[in-house]
Design a protein around this motif. Sequence first.
Motif, PDB file in Angstrom:
ATOM      1  N   ILE A 124     -67.712  20.235 173.872  1.00 19.00           N
ATOM      2  CA  ILE A 124     -68.371  20.968 174.959  1.00 19.00           C
ATOM      3  C   ILE A 124     -67.780  20.576 176.309  1.00 19.00           C
ATOM      4  O   ILE A 124     -67.591  21.437 177.185  1.00 19.00           O
ATOM      5  CB  ILE A 124     -69.895  20.749 174.904  1.00 19.00           C
ATOM      6  CG1 ILE A 124     -70.463  21.465 173.675  1.00 19.00           C
ATOM      7  CG2 ILE A 124     -70.573  21.234 176.177  1.00 19.00           C
ATOM      8  CD1 ILE A 124     -71.916  21.194 173.392  1.00 19.00           C
ATOM      9  N   CYS A 125     -67.434  19.308 176.491  1.00 23.41           N
ATOM     10  CA  CYS A 125     -66.804  18.877 177.743  1.00 23.41           C
ATOM     11  C   CYS A 125     -65.444  19.556 177.933  1.00 23.41           C
ATOM     12  O   CYS A 125     -65.118  19.992 179.042  1.00 23.41           O
ATOM     13  CB  CYS A 125     -66.639  17.361 177.770  1.00 23.41           C
ATOM     14  SG  CYS A 125     -68.189  16.476 177.988  1.00 23.41           S
ATOM     15  N   ILE A 126     -64.664  19.655 176.872  1.00 28.35           N
ATOM     16  CA  ILE A 126     -63.369  20.340 176.950  1.00 28.35           C
ATOM     17  C   ILE A 126     -63.570  21.804 177.293  1.00 28.35           C
ATOM     18  O   ILE A 126     -62.845  22.380 178.102  1.00 28.35           O
ATOM     19  CB  ILE A 126     -62.586  20.174 175.627  1.00 28.35           C
ATOM     20  CG1 ILE A 126     -62.140  18.731 175.457  1.00 28.35           C
ATOM     21  CG2 ILE A 126     -61.404  21.128 175.549  1.00 28.35           C
ATOM     22  CD1 ILE A 126     -61.222  18.226 176.542  1.00 28.35           C
ATOM     23  N   TYR A 127     -64.587  22.426 176.695  1.00 28.91           N
ATOM     24  CA  TYR A 127     -64.876  23.828 176.997  1.00 28.91           C
ATOM     25  C   TYR A 127     -65.266  23.995 178.467  1.00 28.91           C
ATOM     26  O   TYR A 127     -64.844  24.944 179.123  1.00 28.91           O
ATOM     27  CB  TYR A 127     -65.987  24.352 176.095  1.00 28.91           C
ATOM     28  CG  TYR A 127     -66.505  25.701 176.524  1.00 28.91           C
ATOM     29  CD1 TYR A 127     -65.724  26.848 176.365  1.00 28.91           C
ATOM     30  CD2 TYR A 127     -67.746  25.831 177.126  1.00 28.91           C
ATOM     31  CE1 TYR A 127     -66.175  28.077 176.778  1.00 28.91           C
ATOM     32  CE2 TYR A 127     -68.213  27.060 177.542  1.00 28.91           C
ATOM     33  CZ  TYR A 127     -67.425  28.183 177.366  1.00 28.91           C
ATOM     34  OH  TYR A 127     -67.879  29.399 177.781  1.00 28.91           O
ATOM     35  N   LYS A 128     -66.068  23.069 178.993  1.00 27.51           N
ATOM     36  CA  LYS A 128     -66.499  23.154 180.396  1.00 27.51           C
ATOM     37  C   LYS A 128     -65.307  23.031 181.346  1.00 27.51           C
ATOM     38  O   LYS A 128     -65.303  23.641 182.407  1.00 27.51           O
ATOM     39  CB  LYS A 128     -67.522  22.064 180.715  1.00 27.51           C
ATOM     40  CG  LYS A 128     -68.821  22.208 179.979  1.00 27.51           C
ATOM     41  CD  LYS A 128     -69.669  23.250 180.606  1.00 27.51           C
ATOM     42  CE  LYS A 128     -71.025  23.253 179.921  1.00 27.51           C
ATOM     43  NZ  LYS A 128     -71.883  24.296 180.420  1.00 27.51           N
ATOM     44  N   VAL A 129     -64.297  22.252 180.964  1.00 26.57           N
ATOM     45  CA  VAL A 129     -63.129  22.066 181.818  1.00 26.57           C
ATOM     46  C   VAL A 129     -62.202  23.279 181.738  1.00 26.57           C
ATOM     47  O   VAL A 129     -61.762  23.810 182.761  1.00 26.57           O
ATOM     48  CB  VAL A 129     -62.366  20.774 181.422  1.00 26.57           C
ATOM     49  CG1 VAL A 129     -61.017  20.693 182.109  1.00 26.57           C
ATOM     50  CG2 VAL A 129     -63.204  19.555 181.730  1.00 26.57           C
ATOM     51  N   ILE A 130     -61.901  23.749 180.532  1.00 29.09           N
ATOM     52  CA  ILE A 130     -60.926  24.831 180.349  1.00 29.09           C
ATOM     53  C   ILE A 130     -61.546  26.206 180.575  1.00 29.09           C
ATOM     54  O   ILE A 130     -60.894  27.117 181.050  1.00 29.09           O
ATOM     55  CB  ILE A 130     -60.279  24.730 178.950  1.00 29.09           C
ATOM     56  CG1 ILE A 130     -59.472  23.448 178.856  1.00 29.09           C
ATOM     57  CG2 ILE A 130     -59.391  25.916 178.673  1.00 29.09           C
ATOM     58  CD1 ILE A 130     -58.827  23.210 177.534  1.00 29.09           C
ATOM     59  N   ARG A 131     -62.802  26.380 180.194  1.00 29.76           N
ATOM     60  CA  ARG A 131     -63.529  27.646 180.338  1.00 29.76           C
ATOM     61  C   ARG A 131     -62.981  28.773 179.478  1.00 29.76           C
ATOM     62  O   ARG A 131     -63.239  29.935 179.726  1.00 29.76           O
ATOM     63  CB  ARG A 131     -63.553  28.124 181.788  1.00 29.76           C
ATOM     64  CG  ARG A 131     -64.352  27.292 182.704  1.00 29.76           C
ATOM     65  CD  ARG A 131     -65.779  27.679 182.550  1.00 29.76           C
ATOM     66  NE  ARG A 131     -66.587  26.878 183.465  1.00 29.76           N
ATOM     67  CZ  ARG A 131     -67.843  26.645 183.287  1.00 29.76           C
ATOM     68  NH1 ARG A 131     -68.454  27.148 182.263  1.00 29.76           N
ATOM     69  NH2 ARG A 131     -68.513  25.917 184.130  1.00 29.76           N
ATOM     70  N   LYS A 132     -62.185  28.429 178.484  1.00 24.32           N
ATOM     71  CA  LYS A 132     -61.711  29.413 177.510  1.00 24.32           C
ATOM     72  C   LYS A 132     -61.978  28.846 176.133  1.00 24.32           C
ATOM     73  O   LYS A 132     -61.928  27.640 175.922  1.00 24.32           O
ATOM     74  CB  LYS A 132     -60.220  29.693 177.673  1.00 24.32           C
ATOM     75  CG  LYS A 132     -59.884  30.416 178.950  1.00 24.32           C
ATOM     76  CD  LYS A 132     -58.410  30.699 179.017  1.00 24.32           C
ATOM     77  CE  LYS A 132     -58.091  31.394 180.323  1.00 24.32           C
ATOM     78  NZ  LYS A 132     -56.649  31.610 180.468  1.00 24.32           N
ATOM     79  N   THR A 133     -62.252  29.722 175.201  1.00 25.56           N
ATOM     80  CA  THR A 133     -62.560  29.249 173.861  1.00 25.56           C
ATOM     81  C   THR A 133     -61.868  30.126 172.826  1.00 25.56           C
ATOM     82  O   THR A 133     -61.260  31.140 173.164  1.00 25.56           O
ATOM     83  CB  THR A 133     -64.085  29.217 173.641  1.00 25.56           C
ATOM     84  OG1 THR A 133     -64.349  28.595 172.398  1.00 25.56           O
ATOM     85  CG2 THR A 133     -64.677  30.603 173.656  1.00 25.56           C
TER      86      THR A 133
END
Length: 177
Positions: free
Chosen positions: A84-93
């Motif tokens: 979730i932290c990586i998602y919050k930083v990159i904002r792409k999934t």
Amino acid sequence: MFLTELFGLFSLSAFTMWGFLMTFFFNVFVYSLDVKRGTTLLLSSFIMMVSYTLSDYFYTWLSMRDSIYLDWALYDISTITALICIYKVIRKTTPSFLYLIIGLSINSILFFCMYLDIYIFGNIEPWYFWDVYTYLVNLIDFVMIVALIVDKDFLGLHKVKNKICAYLRTSGKRKVI
């Protein structure tokens, strides 16, 4: 417990760890070919590989404590947090992201239930939940490995999520008379 009797606990653990290692190498290759850049796929596969390597049964077997199921539940919760932290930083999934979050959540619930069953309730006799646990955890691990390789919504989880979200949005707008 048929799977662990057939393959042994170390073999299943090593297979899963190897699977996440291979998915990471595959995603490094795909990333280097510039096929999938700018998504969480490479970082997700790296986090999964590191998590499953650190929480491998062999390393937990060397632990001084006797509560490996609680350790595995905590590893899965920390892995979900890292994803979730990586998602919050990159904002792409990617489509595999939802599979990882759901799979790790189910696994952590199963690990915690096994911890409760064995260490809190003191159950030492195998019963059907232990078999369900063994098959389901290994199946979910395999699905997560496949999701990181294929990176498609092959089980339709995104369709189900979208239908649930649409239903919740429309039911919140209805007025009760």
